[in-house]
Design a protein around this motif. Structure first.
Motif, PDB file in Angstrom:
ATOM      1  N   GLU A 142      20.199  27.377  53.835  1.00  0.00           N
ATOM      2  CA  GLU A 142      21.310  26.758  53.107  1.00  0.00           C
ATOM      3  C   GLU A 142      20.787  25.786  52.045  1.00  0.00           C
ATOM      4  OE1 GLU A 142      25.345  24.063  53.981  1.00  0.00           O
ATOM      5  OE2 GLU A 142      23.838  24.392  55.547  1.00  0.00           O
ATOM      6  N   LYS A 143      21.508  25.699  50.942  1.00  0.00           N
ATOM      7  CA  LYS A 143      21.129  24.786  49.866  1.00  0.00           C
ATOM      8  C   LYS A 143      22.176  23.676  49.752  1.00  0.00           C
ATOM      9  CE  LYS A 143      18.771  28.362  47.176  1.00  0.00           C
ATOM     10  NZ  LYS A 143      17.406  27.875  47.452  1.00  0.00           N
ATOM     11  N   LEU A 144      21.750  22.450  49.974  1.00  0.00           N
ATOM     12  CA  LEU A 144      22.625  21.290  49.823  1.00  0.00           C
ATOM     13  C   LEU A 144      22.298  20.581  48.516  1.00  0.00           C
ATOM     14  CD1 LEU A 144      22.606  19.677  53.396  1.00  0.00           C
ATOM     15  CD2 LEU A 144      24.331  21.193  52.393  1.00  0.00           C
ATOM     16  N   VAL A 145      23.325  20.092  47.850  1.00  0.00           N
ATOM     17  CA  VAL A 145      23.149  19.353  46.600  1.00  0.00           C
ATOM     18  C   VAL A 145      23.799  17.985  46.755  1.00  0.00           C
ATOM     19  CG1 VAL A 145      23.597  19.283  44.118  1.00  0.00           C
ATOM     20  CG2 VAL A 145      23.142  21.484  45.239  1.00  0.00           C
ATOM     21  N   ARG A 146      23.050  16.957  46.430  1.00  0.00           N
ATOM     22  CA  ARG A 146      23.554  15.588  46.483  1.00  0.00           C
ATOM     23  C   ARG A 146      23.252  14.890  45.154  1.00  0.00           C
ATOM     24  NH1 ARG A 146      25.690  17.567  50.042  1.00  0.00           N
ATOM     25  NH2 ARG A 146      25.923  16.909  52.224  1.00  0.00           N
ATOM     26  N   LEU A 172      14.127  17.486  43.087  1.00  0.00           N
ATOM     27  CA  LEU A 172      15.012  16.722  42.205  1.00  0.00           C
ATOM     28  C   LEU A 172      14.957  17.356  40.823  1.00  0.00           C
ATOM     29  CD1 LEU A 172      16.821  14.164  42.248  1.00  0.00           C
ATOM     30  CD2 LEU A 172      14.881  12.902  41.317  1.00  0.00           C
ATOM     31  N   ASP A 173      16.126  17.715  40.286  1.00  0.00           N
ATOM     32  CA  ASP A 173      16.193  18.417  39.011  1.00  0.00           C
ATOM     33  C   ASP A 173      16.694  17.515  37.888  1.00  0.00           C
ATOM     34  OD1 ASP A 173      15.303  20.754  40.133  1.00  0.00           O
ATOM     35  OD2 ASP A 173      17.300  21.616  40.410  1.00  0.00           O
ATOM     36  N   ALA A 174      16.355  17.916  36.654  1.00  0.00           N
ATOM     37  CA  ALA A 174      16.874  17.301  35.426  1.00  0.00           C
ATOM     38  C   ALA A 174      16.622  15.792  35.382  1.00  0.00           C
ATOM     39  CB  ALA A 174      18.367  17.599  35.278  1.00  0.00           C
ATOM     40  N   VAL A 175      15.405  15.405  35.680  1.00  0.00           N
ATOM     41  CA  VAL A 175      15.050  13.987  35.629  1.00  0.00           C
ATOM     42  C   VAL A 175      14.658  13.610  34.201  1.00  0.00           C
ATOM     43  CG1 VAL A 175      13.500  12.201  36.516  1.00  0.00           C
ATOM     44  CG2 VAL A 175      14.250  14.066  38.006  1.00  0.00           C
ATOM     45  N   PRO A 176      15.268  12.589  33.611  1.00  0.00           N
ATOM     46  CA  PRO A 176      14.915  12.198  32.247  1.00  0.00           C
ATOM     47  C   PRO A 176      13.503  11.595  32.197  1.00  0.00           C
ATOM     48  CG  PRO A 176      16.383  10.574  33.202  1.00  0.00           C
ATOM     49  CD  PRO A 176      16.317  11.712  34.187  1.00  0.00           C
ATOM     50  N   LYS A 177      12.898  11.628  31.038  1.00  0.00           N
ATOM     51  CA  LYS A 177      11.561  11.051  30.887  1.00  0.00           C
ATOM     52  C   LYS A 177      11.596   9.543  30.715  1.00  0.00           C
ATOM     53  CE  LYS A 177       9.391  15.169  28.925  1.00  0.00           C
ATOM     54  NZ  LYS A 177       8.616  15.731  27.766  1.00  0.00           N
ATOM     55  N   GLU A 178      12.763   9.016  30.293  1.00  0.00           N
ATOM     56  CA  GLU A 178      12.838   7.581  30.039  1.00  0.00           C
ATOM     57  C   GLU A 178      14.272   7.088  30.195  1.00  0.00           C
ATOM     58  OE1 GLU A 178      10.366   5.418  26.853  1.00  0.00           O
ATOM     59  OE2 GLU A 178      12.357   5.566  25.931  1.00  0.00           O
ATOM     60  N   LEU A 179      14.409   5.866  30.701  1.00  0.00           N
ATOM     61  CA  LEU A 179      15.714   5.205  30.788  1.00  0.00           C
ATOM     62  C   LEU A 179      15.671   3.932  29.962  1.00  0.00           C
ATOM     63  CD1 LEU A 179      16.543   5.454  34.613  1.00  0.00           C
ATOM     64  CD2 LEU A 179      17.482   6.841  32.766  1.00  0.00           C
ATOM     65  N   GLN A 180      16.699   3.737  29.147  1.00  0.00           N
ATOM     66  CA  GLN A 180      16.796   2.522  28.353  1.00  0.00           C
ATOM     67  C   GLN A 180      17.326   1.371  29.217  1.00  0.00           C
ATOM     68  OE1 GLN A 180      15.600   2.322  25.203  1.00  0.00           O
ATOM     69  NE2 GLN A 180      14.933   4.433  25.636  1.00  0.00           N
ATOM     70  N   PRO A 181      17.133   0.128  28.786  1.00  0.00           N
ATOM     71  CA  PRO A 181      17.650  -1.007  29.568  1.00  0.00           C
ATOM     72  C   PRO A 181      19.134  -0.848  29.894  1.00  0.00           C
ATOM     73  CG  PRO A 181      16.218  -1.800  27.829  1.00  0.00           C
ATOM     74  CD  PRO A 181      16.376  -0.328  27.598  1.00  0.00           C
ATOM     75  N   SER A 182      19.488  -1.047  31.153  1.00  0.00           N
ATOM     76  CA  SER A 182      20.856  -0.947  31.691  1.00  0.00           C
ATOM     77  C   SER A 182      21.385   0.481  31.748  1.00  0.00           C
ATOM     78  CB  SER A 182      21.837  -1.817  30.884  1.00  0.00           C
ATOM     79  OG  SER A 182      21.420  -3.170  30.892  1.00  0.00           O
ATOM     80  N   GLU A 183      20.581   1.470  31.396  1.00  0.00           N
ATOM     81  CA  GLU A 183      21.048   2.856  31.416  1.00  0.00           C
ATOM     82  C   GLU A 183      21.087   3.399  32.848  1.00  0.00           C
ATOM     83  OE1 GLU A 183      20.078   7.250  29.421  1.00  0.00           O
ATOM     84  OE2 GLU A 183      18.687   5.567  29.139  1.00  0.00           O
ATOM     85  N   LYS A 184      22.151   4.170  33.147  1.00  0.00           N
ATOM     86  CA  LYS A 184      22.297   4.855  34.420  1.00  0.00           C
ATOM     87  C   LYS A 184      22.391   6.355  34.169  1.00  0.00           C
ATOM     88  CE  LYS A 184      24.856   1.236  36.902  1.00  0.00           C
ATOM     89  NZ  LYS A 184      26.103   0.952  37.659  1.00  0.00           N
ATOM     90  N   VAL A 185      21.715   7.129  35.014  1.00  0.00           N
ATOM     91  CA  VAL A 185      21.733   8.587  34.877  1.00  0.00           C
ATOM     92  C   VAL A 185      21.931   9.210  36.257  1.00  0.00           C
ATOM     93  CG1 VAL A 185      20.372  10.634  34.282  1.00  0.00           C
ATOM     94  CG2 VAL A 185      20.263   8.614  32.830  1.00  0.00           C
ATOM     95  N   ALA A 186      22.832  10.191  36.335  1.00  0.00           N
ATOM     96  CA  ALA A 186      23.047  10.930  37.581  1.00  0.00           C
ATOM     97  C   ALA A 186      22.148  12.163  37.577  1.00  0.00           C
ATOM     98  CB  ALA A 186      24.506  11.335  37.717  1.00  0.00           C
ATOM     99  N   VAL A 187      21.452  12.379  38.686  1.00  0.00           N
ATOM    100  CA  VAL A 187      20.587  13.549  38.831  1.00  0.00           C
ATOM    101  C   VAL A 187      20.927  14.245  40.138  1.00  0.00           C
ATOM    102  CG1 VAL A 187      18.696  12.628  37.439  1.00  0.00           C
ATOM    103  CG2 VAL A 187      18.793  12.112  39.881  1.00  0.00           C
ATOM    104  N   GLN A 188      20.495  15.500  40.251  1.00  0.00           N
ATOM    105  CA  GLN A 188      20.840  16.277  41.438  1.00  0.00           C
ATOM    106  C   GLN A 188      19.632  16.454  42.349  1.00  0.00           C
ATOM    107  OE1 GLN A 188      22.629  19.984  40.125  1.00  0.00           O
ATOM    108  NE2 GLN A 188      24.677  19.080  40.275  1.00  0.00           N
ATOM    109  N   LEU A 189      19.855  16.081  43.615  1.00  0.00           N
ATOM    110  CA  LEU A 189      18.850  16.308  44.650  1.00  0.00           C
ATOM    111  C   LEU A 189      19.226  17.575  45.402  1.00  0.00           C
ATOM    112  CD1 LEU A 189      16.447  15.147  46.403  1.00  0.00           C
ATOM    113  CD2 LEU A 189      18.236  14.252  47.897  1.00  0.00           C
ATOM    114  N   LYS A 190      18.278  18.482  45.539  1.00  0.00           N
ATOM    115  CA  LYS A 190      18.530  19.749  46.227  1.00  0.00           C
ATOM    116  C   LYS A 190      17.656  19.847  47.475  1.00  0.00           C
ATOM    117  CE  LYS A 190      19.879  22.127  41.982  1.00  0.00           C
ATOM    118  NZ  LYS A 190      19.619  23.261  41.066  1.00  0.00           N
ATOM    119  N   VAL A 191      18.304  20.163  48.599  1.00  0.00           N
ATOM    120  CA  VAL A 191      17.608  20.322  49.867  1.00  0.00           C
ATOM    121  C   VAL A 191      17.879  21.727  50.376  1.00  0.00           C
ATOM    122  CG1 VAL A 191      17.313  19.457  52.205  1.00  0.00           C
ATOM    123  CG2 VAL A 191      17.904  17.873  50.357  1.00  0.00           C
ATOM    124  N   THR A 192      16.833  22.467  50.696  1.00  0.00           N
ATOM    125  CA  THR A 192      16.958  23.848  51.173  1.00  0.00           C
ATOM    126  C   THR A 192      16.544  23.916  52.629  1.00  0.00           C
ATOM    127  OG1 THR A 192      16.449  24.726  48.975  1.00  0.00           O
ATOM    128  CG2 THR A 192      16.224  26.232  50.836  1.00  0.00           C
TER     129      THR A 192
END
Length: 230
Positions: A142-146, A172-192
């Motif tokens: 099974e593949k879980l995504v969080r 962990l997919d689609a991780v940005p290379k850099e975050l600016q000050p105060s920036e928030k980014v949602a990424v997907q964790l996949k567990v198989t």
């Protein structure tokens, strides 16, 4: 008369010797570094003064944890002289308000133990939310995504140097290379779910980041693979 004078001089010398003692004085016993970033290393100096009339002997220096090193410039401080207590603090693995203590033990009869305090409010540059995952039972294959949130709480850009996992079942997919000050980014964790029932996924997601300091975030992830029904 001379005999009496000699006895008096000897008596005064004996009294002076009996009451001679060191006396430790400090003008400052606390260092507050204010806001610092996790991973920063700070140095400080306390000055110890011997205002007594015999030598001050430093018997022992002890810090409250391994993150704090402390060393005296001199072990023996003559009357009227100064010595320095040099301290070094490593803020790695700490966040929030932190108080550390260094104890100096000496032969000062009035105060054989002197406490020095180090304070700092430690800010994590990169914050991962949630900071741990205990997943429900997962089926074989099974593949879980969080969803995870990566946030830069620093005042400079934070570079995400590498993302690794200690388990082949975690990614962990689609991780940005850099975050600016105060920036928030949602990424997907996949567990198989592995191909063996009754086992446990127990691993870490490791994120190496570079802002003011180089840090590594550790996100623990646990999931149990369900047993197949007969």
């Amino acid at each position: 008369m001379r005999l009496l004078l000699s006895i008096f001089v000897v008596f005064v010398s004996m009294v002076s010797s009996v009451y001679a003692a060191p006396h430790l004085e400090v003008a400052q016993d606390t260092i507050d570094w204010g806001h610092i970033y996790a991973g920063e290393q700070k140095d400080g100096v306390f000055t110890l003064h011997n205002s007594g009339d015999s030598a001050l002997i430093i018997n022992r220096v002890r810090s409250s944890c391994g993150c704090t090193a402390a060393m005296m410039s001199e072990k023996t401080v003559q009357p009227g002289a100064d010595a320095q207590l040099r301290v070094h603090f490593n803020s790695k693995h700490f966040t929030g308000q932190v108080v550390k203590r260094v104890m100096v033990m000496s032969n000062d009869p009035a105060q054989p133990q002197q406490q020095f305090i180090l304070r700092a409010h430690i800010v994590a540059e990169l914050v991962v939310t949630p900071n741990h995952l205990s997943l429900r039972s997962i089926q074989i294959g099974e593949k879980l995504v969080r969803s995870l949130t990566l946030e830069n709480r620093s005042d400079v850009p934070v570079q995400l140097k590498a993302v690794r996992s200690t388990s082949a079942a975690i990614r962990l997919d689609a991780v940005p290379k850099e975050l600016q000050p105060s920036e928030k980014v949602a990424v997907q964790l996949k567990v198989t779910g592995p191909d063996k029932a009754g086992t446990t996924i127990n691993g870490y997601l490791l994120i190496d980041a570079q802002g003011h300091t180089r840090t590594q975030m550790r996100l623990p992830i646990v999931a149990r693979v369900a047993k197949q029904k007969n």
